[in-house]
Design a protein around this motif. Structure first.
Motif, mmCIF file in Angstrom:
data_model
loop_
_atom_site.group_PDB
_atom_site.id
_atom_site.type_symbol
_atom_site.label_atom_id
_atom_site.label_comp_id
_atom_site.label_asym_id
_atom_site.label_seq_id
_atom_site.Cartn_x
_atom_site.Cartn_y
_atom_site.Cartn_z
ATOM 1 N N ARG A 14 19.976 -4.309 -67.502
ATOM 2 C CA ARG A 14 21.278 -4.321 -66.819
ATOM 3 C C ARG A 14 21.923 -2.955 -67.000
ATOM 4 O O ARG A 14 22.244 -2.545 -68.122
ATOM 5 N N VAL A 15 22.106 -2.253 -65.883
ATOM 6 C CA VAL A 15 22.597 -0.879 -65.902
ATOM 7 C C VAL A 15 23.966 -0.811 -65.217
ATOM 8 O O VAL A 15 24.104 -1.222 -64.056
ATOM 9 N N GLY A 16 24.965 -0.315 -65.926
ATOM 10 C CA GLY A 16 26.298 -0.166 -65.356
ATOM 11 C C GLY A 16 26.572 1.283 -64.990
ATOM 12 O O GLY A 16 26.250 2.194 -65.752
ATOM 13 N N LEU A 17 27.143 1.497 -63.813
ATOM 14 C CA LEU A 17 27.513 2.836 -63.359
ATOM 15 C C LEU A 17 29.037 2.950 -63.341
ATOM 16 O O LEU A 17 29.713 2.153 -62.682
ATOM 17 N N VAL A 18 29.580 3.936 -64.043
ATOM 18 C CA VAL A 18 31.020 4.172 -64.079
ATOM 19 C C VAL A 18 31.317 5.454 -63.307
ATOM 20 O O VAL A 18 30.801 6.525 -63.635
ATOM 21 N N SER A 19 32.141 5.337 -62.254
ATOM 22 C CA SER A 19 32.398 6.512 -61.427
ATOM 23 C C SER A 19 33.667 6.340 -60.606
ATOM 24 O O SER A 19 34.029 5.226 -60.227
ATOM 25 N N GLN A 41 35.794 -4.428 -72.819
ATOM 26 C CA GLN A 41 35.508 -5.848 -73.048
ATOM 27 C C GLN A 41 34.737 -6.446 -71.881
ATOM 28 O O GLN A 41 33.796 -7.232 -72.062
ATOM 29 N N THR A 42 35.114 -6.061 -70.650
ATOM 30 C CA THR A 42 34.399 -6.543 -69.458
ATOM 31 C C THR A 42 32.947 -6.100 -69.488
ATOM 32 O O THR A 42 32.029 -6.896 -69.226
ATOM 33 N N ILE A 43 32.716 -4.837 -69.789
ATOM 34 C CA ILE A 43 31.349 -4.298 -69.832
ATOM 35 C C ILE A 43 30.542 -5.015 -70.907
ATOM 36 O O ILE A 43 29.374 -5.378 -70.693
ATOM 37 N N TYR A 44 31.166 -5.220 -72.066
ATOM 38 C CA TYR A 44 30.493 -5.926 -73.152
ATOM 39 C C TYR A 44 30.139 -7.351 -72.731
ATOM 40 O O TYR A 44 29.017 -7.828 -72.956
ATOM 41 N N ASP A 51 29.711 -8.395 -69.764
ATOM 42 C CA ASP A 51 28.697 -8.330 -68.701
ATOM 43 C C ASP A 51 27.297 -8.095 -69.251
ATOM 44 O O ASP A 51 26.325 -8.064 -68.491
ATOM 45 N N ARG A 52 27.198 -7.921 -70.563
ATOM 46 C CA ARG A 52 25.910 -7.703 -71.246
ATOM 47 C C ARG A 52 25.160 -6.501 -70.660
ATOM 48 O O ARG A 52 23.951 -6.544 -70.402
ATOM 49 N N VAL A 53 25.903 -5.422 -70.437
ATOM 50 C CA VAL A 53 25.295 -4.192 -69.935
ATOM 51 C C VAL A 53 24.463 -3.556 -71.041
ATOM 52 O O VAL A 53 24.925 -3.403 -72.174
ATOM 53 N N ASN A 54 23.252 -3.193 -70.713
ATOM 54 C CA ASN A 54 22.356 -2.572 -71.689
ATOM 55 C C ASN A 54 22.448 -1.053 -71.676
ATOM 56 O O ASN A 54 22.372 -0.409 -72.719
ATOM 57 N N ILE A 55 22.607 -0.503 -70.476
ATOM 58 C CA ILE A 55 22.707 0.955 -70.327
ATOM 59 C C ILE A 55 23.920 1.262 -69.456
ATOM 60 O O ILE A 55 24.016 0.775 -68.327
ATOM 61 N N LEU A 56 24.833 2.047 -69.984
ATOM 62 C CA LEU A 56 26.043 2.408 -69.252
ATOM 63 C C LEU A 56 25.982 3.898 -68.914
ATOM 64 O O LEU A 56 25.780 4.734 -69.794
ATOM 65 N N ILE A 57 26.164 4.215 -67.631
ATOM 66 C CA ILE A 57 26.010 5.600 -67.168
ATOM 67 C C ILE A 57 27.333 6.139 -66.637
ATOM 68 O O ILE A 57 27.965 5.523 -65.772
ATOM 69 N N ASP A 58 27.719 7.290 -67.143
ATOM 70 C CA ASP A 58 28.896 8.001 -66.626
ATOM 71 C C ASP A 58 28.428 8.969 -65.537
ATOM 72 O O ASP A 58 27.530 9.777 -65.764
ATOM 73 N N LEU A 59 29.053 8.892 -64.364
ATOM 74 C CA LEU A 59 28.680 9.752 -63.238
ATOM 75 C C LEU A 59 29.776 10.760 -62.895
ATOM 76 O O LEU A 59 29.771 11.330 -61.812
ATOM 77 N N SER A 60 30.715 10.989 -63.814
ATOM 78 C CA SER A 60 31.845 11.870 -63.517
ATOM 79 C C SER A 60 32.005 13.041 -64.476
ATOM 80 O O SER A 60 32.465 14.105 -64.075
ATOM 81 N N ALA A 112 30.744 0.345 -75.354
ATOM 82 C CA ALA A 112 30.660 -1.042 -74.887
ATOM 83 C C ALA A 112 29.236 -1.464 -74.563
ATOM 84 O O ALA A 112 28.957 -2.653 -74.400
ATOM 85 N N ALA A 113 28.320 -0.485 -74.454
ATOM 86 C CA ALA A 113 26.900 -0.781 -74.227
ATOM 87 C C ALA A 113 26.094 -0.044 -75.287
ATOM 88 O O ALA A 113 26.494 1.033 -75.752
ATOM 89 N N PRO A 114 24.953 -0.584 -75.685
ATOM 90 C CA PRO A 114 24.191 0.045 -76.775
ATOM 91 C C PRO A 114 23.611 1.407 -76.420
ATOM 92 O O PRO A 114 23.379 2.234 -77.299
ATOM 93 N N ILE A 115 23.362 1.647 -75.111
ATOM 94 C CA ILE A 115 22.840 2.939 -74.671
ATOM 95 C C ILE A 115 23.808 3.499 -73.627
ATOM 96 O O ILE A 115 24.179 2.800 -72.673
ATOM 97 N N GLN A 116 24.210 4.739 -73.821
ATOM 98 C CA GLN A 116 25.140 5.361 -72.880
ATOM 99 C C GLN A 116 24.594 6.723 -72.449
ATOM 100 O O GLN A 116 24.019 7.461 -73.252
ATOM 101 N N ILE A 117 24.830 7.050 -71.161
ATOM 102 C CA ILE A 117 24.218 8.237 -70.552
ATOM 103 C C ILE A 117 25.247 9.007 -69.744
ATOM 104 O O ILE A 117 26.121 8.419 -69.100
ATOM 105 N N SER A 118 25.125 10.325 -69.749
ATOM 106 C CA SER A 118 25.874 11.186 -68.830
ATOM 107 C C SER A 118 24.881 11.730 -67.807
ATOM 108 O O SER A 118 23.804 12.210 -68.167
ATOM 109 N N TRP A 119 25.274 11.643 -66.533
ATOM 110 C CA TRP A 119 24.330 12.058 -65.491
ATOM 111 C C TRP A 119 25.060 12.430 -64.208
ATOM 112 O O TRP A 119 26.056 11.813 -63.843
ATOM 113 N N MET A 120 24.588 13.415 -63.559
ATOM 114 C CA MET A 120 24.853 13.728 -62.162
ATOM 115 C C MET A 120 26.213 14.355 -61.869
ATOM 116 O O MET A 120 26.303 15.380 -61.202
ATOM 117 N N GLY A 121 27.308 13.749 -62.323
ATOM 118 C CA GLY A 121 28.620 14.201 -61.886
ATOM 119 C C GLY A 121 29.123 15.458 -62.573
ATOM 120 O O GLY A 121 30.075 16.084 -62.107
#
Length: 590
Positions: free
Chosen positions: A232-237, A299-302, A304-313, A328-337
């Motif tokens: 489950r991958v969440g995108l924040v942007s 809390q919402t992300i948690y 939602d049982r998101v496994n990987i949360l990605i920041d796009l900004s 809020a997720a065990p793995i977090q990533i910065s990418w693209m933005g």
């Protein structure tokens, strides 16, 4: 009648008291009650209008405030608030008129000067905006928004040395405003005089400030330890709309294997458009987070049982980077933005590739690099525009082009491009940006070249236009010039698609390697310069042999379309593997 008047007076007094004590729901109900009894009560109309402005109910607020203004047309505050309503409705002309009337009636009303500045700035009238922001600060030196937005005008005009002190002044007034801190970091990352070490130190201060406001999660729901879990991958942007980030997403997002990856969106932008609607079906859940607190979203992300949360900004506009300090997720990533370290230590990885994220720049990131075969794949424009012949064949001279934001044209860039133009006396430079709506910005750019000995008549400054219209501009450009150290991203890929290669100076960090990385992947190594001397040599060689450049142009779209740069299916497979590997690496540690 007296009983009715008494009720109006009591409700109005209680409503004003509630408003002053920030009990806005109660105040709203009381003002509505007053208007039921007396629909022409000026104070109830005015205060209820202000509350509706806070709720972003601009349409009803405008109606109420217009009625209040009819009762007291010489009231500066009502004119100001009506201006805010028109601004919220997107009617810049009516908004600017109201703000102008407000400052005529009360010249020291700082917020009305601020409102006027914001509106004319949105219209590209930066010289007027600059004067109005300064006037606002003359009357109220603690007006945070005036300091911040003046900084943004300077940044849009490529005056970073003026922008940073404005942002710093705003942040000093309210150190809780990490969005203003992001503006400082955006300027620093774009300024060639700021070293990578200096930037990282400042970014880490940001990370510490974000952490101080967070209550990080330390345990998360785990998937079963199976060989091929569905991640489950969440995108924040804030850019899930008509924006370059969305164009990159569109290239691969509908090609992911839904049995391996499930996407969830956390959108930090209130308005939506047709691109938003195209993206929505690719997500199993779409959450609007623009007006929610970090703790609530975390809390919402948690949940939602998101496994990987990605920041796009990153530190660009409409970011929610402080949210990532909550882990809020065990793995977090910065990418693209964004192109530099976020400074947020709770972000585990920064996605890149071997070209734009070599080992040499690892020390300047708090995030660990995660290499893909290619760090971004571009969605070709929907507009059906042919490449066209090389303009120089008809014109008899080379037209260099820059369709990047003028904010990227620092003094080093202008100096190098001036040298190229002086060594190739028939060549011209076409620059296009929405900033040229402002005559002062146009004059400023031309004057900077003139001071270095280039006839300003050889610099064509054109006003930017909608994406679906601007592709025709490439038919008038022979070769692009990539600014530095803040290389182009989307524009460079659009340029290649339109058959226009560009010259890029390969730097030592990620922001200054993006242009070269794309050229390498496209098989255009001959346009990569290792230093400024090589950059000039490549430009001179192009001017000396336009037929060779014409041959490159003829086959360039086909050449790049066969590369990974435009292959969304390969990008999707790379991401599926990366997400799976990240997750397996994580569960091995827990």
């Amino acid at each position: 009648m007296n009983q009715k008047n008494d009720l109006v007076k009591k409700a109005l007094a209680l409503g004003i008291s509630s408003y002053q004590n920030s009990n806005f729901p109660q105040a709203k109900a009381l003002f509505q009650r007053v208007l039921q009894l007396d629909d022409s009560n000026f104070y109830a109309l005015h205060f209820l209008g202000i509350i509706l402005l806070q709720e972003q109910n601009y349409k009803i607020a405008q109606l109420l405030l217009a009625k209040a203004l009819g009762l007291k047309p010489k009231d500066a505050e009502v004119n100001h608030h009506l201006g805010l309503a028109f601004k919220g409705l997107g009617d810049a002309n009516k908004a600017s008129h109201c703000f102008s009337e407000a400052v005529k009636l009360e010249p020291s009303l700082a917020v009305a000067h601020l409102g006027y500045a914001d509106v004319v700035s949105s219209m590209g009238r930066y010289e007027e905006a600059t004067k109005a922001y300064k006037t606002a600060l003359k009357y109220d030196k603690k007006l945070i928004k005036a300091h911040n937005n003046l900084g943004s005008v300077y940044r849009k005009r490529s005056e970073l040395l003026k922008a940073i002190p404005c942002y710093q002044a705003a942040y000093d007034l309210d150190p809780s405003r990490l969005d203003i801190f992001s503006n400082i970091l955006m300027c620093m990352a774009s300024d060639p005089s700021v070293s990578s070490e200096e930037y990282l130190i400042k970014a880490q201060v940001y990370g510490e400030a974000a952490r101080a406001k967070a209550e990080p999660y330390t345990e998360w729901p785990l998937l079963e330890k199976i060989d091929k879990p569905k991640i489950r991958v969440g995108l924040v942007s804030g850019d899930l709309r008509k924006h370059s980030v969305a164009y990159f997403l569109k290239s691969w997002i509908d090609k992911l294997d839904n049995s391996k990856v499930e996407l969830l969106a956390y959108s930090n932008y209130s308005d939506e458009d047709e691109v938003t609607e195209e993206l929505k079906p690719c997500f199993t859940k779409w959450s609007k987070i623009a007006h929610r607190s970090d703790s609530d979203i975390a809390q919402t992300i948690y949940d939602d049982r998101v496994n990987i949360l990605i920041d796009l900004s990153g530190h660009t506009a409409h970011n929610r980077l402080p949210l990532f300090a909550w882990k809020a997720a065990p793995i977090q990533i910065s990418w693209m933005g964004f192109f530099a370290s976020t400074g947020v230590a709770e972000i585990d990885y920064f996605i890149g590739d071997q070209w734009n994220f070599p080992d040499s720049i690892k020390p300047f990131y708090v995030e660990a690099p995660w290499h893909l075969n290619i760090s971004g794949c571009f969605f070709p424009p929907d507009t059906d525009v042919s490449v066209g012949d090389l303009p120089a064949l008809k014109n008899g001279y080379i037209t260099f082009g820059c369709l990047h934001k003028v904010t990227k044209l620092n003094d080093d860039v202008v100096a190098l491009w001036s040298t190229i133009l002086k060594e190739n006396v028939s060549a011209r430079l076409l620059i296009k940006d929405t900033a040229f709506c402002d005559a002062a910005t146009t004059r400023s750019i031309k004057d900077r070249f003139a001071l270095l000995g280039v006839d300003p008549e050889r610099i064509d400054c054109e006003i930017g236009e909608a994406r679906e219209l601007y592709f025709d501009t490439y038919k008038r450009i022979d070769i692009g010039l990539d600014p530095f150290p803040f290389n182009g991203g989307t524009v460079n890929l659009e340029s290649l698609w339109m058959g226009v290669p560009y010259i890029s100076l390969q730097g030592s960090d990620r922001i200054s390697r993006r242009g070269a990385a794309v050229l390498y992947k496209a098989g255009l190594d001959q346009f990569v310069a290792e230093n400024e001397g090589e950059y000039i040599e490549i430009a001179n060689k192009v001017c000396a042999d336009i037929h060779a450049l014409s041959e490159v142009r003829k086959g360039l779209r086909e050449q790049v379309s066969e590369s990974r740069l435009y292959n969304g299916s390969l990008m999707a497979k790379d991401l599926e593997s990366a997400f799976s590997d990240m997750w397996l690496r994580y569960i091995e540690k827990v």
